[in-house]
Design a protein around this motif. Structure first.
Motif, PDB file in Angstrom:
ATOM      1  N   ARG A   1      -5.749  -8.889  -0.437  1.00 48.58           N
ATOM      2  CA  ARG A   1      -6.678  -7.906   0.133  1.00 48.58           C
ATOM      3  C   ARG A   1      -6.530  -7.843   1.658  1.00 48.58           C
ATOM      4  O   ARG A   1      -6.624  -6.765   2.259  1.00 48.58           O
ATOM      5  CB  ARG A   1      -8.114  -8.240  -0.264  1.00 48.58           C
ATOM      6  CG  ARG A   1      -8.416  -8.009  -1.740  1.00 48.58           C
ATOM      7  CD  ARG A   1      -9.918  -7.906  -1.991  1.00 48.58           C
ATOM      8  NE  ARG A   1     -10.614  -9.121  -1.589  1.00 48.58           N
ATOM      9  CZ  ARG A   1     -10.805 -10.172  -2.379  1.00 48.58           C
ATOM     10  NH1 ARG A   1     -10.332 -10.153  -3.625  1.00 48.58           N
ATOM     11  NH2 ARG A   1     -11.450 -11.233  -1.953  1.00 48.58           N
TER      12      ARG A   1
ATOM     13  N   GLN B   1      -3.336  -5.927   2.385  1.00 48.15           N
ATOM     14  CA  GLN B   1      -3.550  -4.517   2.088  1.00 48.15           C
ATOM     15  C   GLN B   1      -4.381  -3.842   3.175  1.00 48.15           C
ATOM     16  O   GLN B   1      -4.108  -2.703   3.575  1.00 48.15           O
ATOM     17  CB  GLN B   1      -4.239  -4.366   0.728  1.00 48.15           C
ATOM     18  CG  GLN B   1      -4.260  -2.950   0.203  1.00 48.15           C
ATOM     19  CD  GLN B   1      -4.876  -2.875  -1.186  1.00 48.15           C
ATOM     20  OE1 GLN B   1      -5.967  -3.402  -1.406  1.00 48.15           O
ATOM     21  NE2 GLN B   1      -4.180  -2.249  -2.111  1.00 48.15           N
ATOM     22  N   ARG B   2      -5.380  -4.549   3.696  1.00 45.95           N
ATOM     23  CA  ARG B   2      -6.237  -4.001   4.740  1.00 45.95           C
ATOM     24  C   ARG B   2      -5.436  -3.708   6.006  1.00 45.95           C
ATOM     25  O   ARG B   2      -5.612  -2.657   6.636  1.00 45.95           O
ATOM     26  CB  ARG B   2      -7.363  -4.987   5.037  1.00 45.95           C
ATOM     27  CG  ARG B   2      -8.531  -4.393   5.821  1.00 45.95           C
ATOM     28  CD  ARG B   2      -9.625  -5.426   5.986  1.00 45.95           C
ATOM     29  NE  ARG B   2     -10.061  -5.957   4.697  1.00 45.95           N
ATOM     30  CZ  ARG B   2     -10.690  -7.122   4.542  1.00 45.95           C
ATOM     31  NH1 ARG B   2     -10.940  -7.876   5.587  1.00 45.95           N
ATOM     32  NH2 ARG B   2     -11.058  -7.515   3.342  1.00 45.95           N
TER      33      ARG B   2
ATOM     34  N   ALA C   1      -4.608  -0.042   7.721  1.00 47.07           N
ATOM     35  CA  ALA C   1      -5.106   0.217   9.073  1.00 47.07           C
ATOM     36  C   ALA C   1      -4.019   0.742   9.999  1.00 47.07           C
ATOM     37  O   ALA C   1      -4.319   1.460  10.960  1.00 47.07           O
ATOM     38  CB  ALA C   1      -5.723  -1.051   9.652  1.00 47.07           C
TER      39      ALA C   1
ATOM     40  N   TYR D   1       0.858  -1.197   0.000  1.00 50.30           N
ATOM     41  CA  TYR D   1       0.000   0.000   0.000  1.00 50.30           C
ATOM     42  C   TYR D   1       0.892   1.243   0.000  1.00 50.30           C
ATOM     43  O   TYR D   1       1.866   1.334   0.740  1.00 50.30           O
ATOM     44  CB  TYR D   1      -0.906  -0.001   1.236  1.00 50.30           C
ATOM     45  CG  TYR D   1      -1.772   1.216   1.373  1.00 50.30           C
ATOM     46  CD1 TYR D   1      -2.855   1.420   0.519  1.00 50.30           C
ATOM     47  CD2 TYR D   1      -1.501   2.184   2.349  1.00 50.30           C
ATOM     48  CE1 TYR D   1      -3.661   2.543   0.643  1.00 50.30           C
ATOM     49  CE2 TYR D   1      -2.300   3.308   2.477  1.00 50.30           C
ATOM     50  CZ  TYR D   1      -3.378   3.497   1.615  1.00 50.30           C
ATOM     51  OH  TYR D   1      -4.165   4.607   1.726  1.00 50.30           O
TER      52      TYR D   1
END
Length: 308
Positions: A174, A177-178, A182, A70
């Motif tokens: 995913r 990436q989350r 965060a 990210y």
């Protein structure tokens, strides 16, 4: 009557020979079983007389081998001293926690915890190297694994590009990436496909065998050691046993494979089963440790708890 006795005599003679062969075979198997712990263990995949080629792992360093999950961050880690803390149960009782925490960079693997084990493994984490198979366990409890991290901790994920690569857009990617989104101070990277191929080439050069043809899986320890050599001038490895450790005498104490899973599989049983496995894919732990022993002479690597 004479012919009948002759037939019986031949049958008895064959039976005696069969029994003799059977007894000899049983004695041979018993002998091998009783002495299997005393023989010199030859790693599965190191080719005898394989001409070793010097690999300068320092040249692997650079942002091109790592892709930010990210944002546009770059992997620019560089340290003088590093503590590579393995997940082996040999770290238990070492009381090395304070020494580990004083090290400039502390490297851990997969979902190995520190909570409750601080006295032996410390509680700081600078870098965590995570296999694709451990992603779910890591992201399930990020708060626990991100406690006592450095101000800007880094996680490097490795695995097949179609699972964790940026172009995959699959479930694992995913999730990674989350987590990266965060925690703003956390930098997450995946190993680029080109570099993953280089890891295969490195295994082939160091062992003389093709990883895929030999049905071998590289371990997280292999990736972590290479990354540590890239970014660290000096490395202390905690808990890793030498290549010949599992050539044990009967009655030797069994050790859990992971320090945080006391009821898990035995470490040596796991090593030997993987090393000798021919069907399916296996980690070649013992062979990898033989390579690490050679690298220790090229780079500033010290093994402690146990020391070798």
């Amino acid at each position: 009557m004479g012919l009948r006795l002759s037939g019986k005599g031949q049958q008895s003679h064959r039976m005696v020979i069969f029994l003799a062969i059977f007894i000899l075979m049983m004695l041979f198997f018993l002998y091998c079983s009783n002495n299997s712990n005393n023989v010199t263990y030859i790693p599965f995949h190191v080719v005898i007389n394989h001409p070793l080629k010097t690999t300068d792992l320092k040249k692997w360093a650079g942002k091109d081998g790592y892709v930010a999950v990210y944002g546009n961050k770059s992997m620019t880690l560089r340290y003088h001293t590093c503590a590579l803390v393995t997940s082996s149960s040999h770290v238990l009782g070492s009381r090395a926690g304070e020494e580990i925490d004083r090290t400039e960079c502390v490297i851990r693997m997969n979902d190995a915890p520190t909570l409750g084990y601080e006295a032996d493994v410390g509680n700081r984490t600078s870098l965590r190297v995570v296999a694709h198979s451990s992603v779910f366990r890591v992201v399930r409890r990020p708060n626990e694994l991100l406690q006592h991290t450095d101000s800007n901790p880094v996680i490097i994920f490795w695995g097949p590009p179609n699972k964790i690569g940026k172009d995959a857009k699959g479930t694992l990617y995913r999730l990674i990436q989350r987590v990266s989104m965060a925690y703003s101070n956390l930098s997450c990277f995946s190993i680029a496909p080109g570099k993953m191929r280089k890891f295969d080439g490195l295994f082939r050069r160091e062992t003389g065998r093709d990883r895929q043809k030999s049905h071998s899986w590289l371990s997280t320890g292999w990736f972590t050691m290479v990354i540590a050599i890239e970014i660290c001038d000096s490395i202390k490895v905690y808990g890793m046993v030498p290549p010949n450790h599992c050539v044990r005498k009967p009655g030797s104490k069994k050790m859990p494979y992971h320090y945080y899973k006391p009821r898990g599989p035995d470490e040596c049983l796991t090593y030997l089963q993987n090393e000798s496995g021919r069907k399916g894919n296996h980690h070649r732990f013992i062979t990898e440790k033989q390579v690490f022993a050679r690298w220790a002479k090229q780079y500033n690597i010290t093994f402690i708890h146990p020391k070798w």
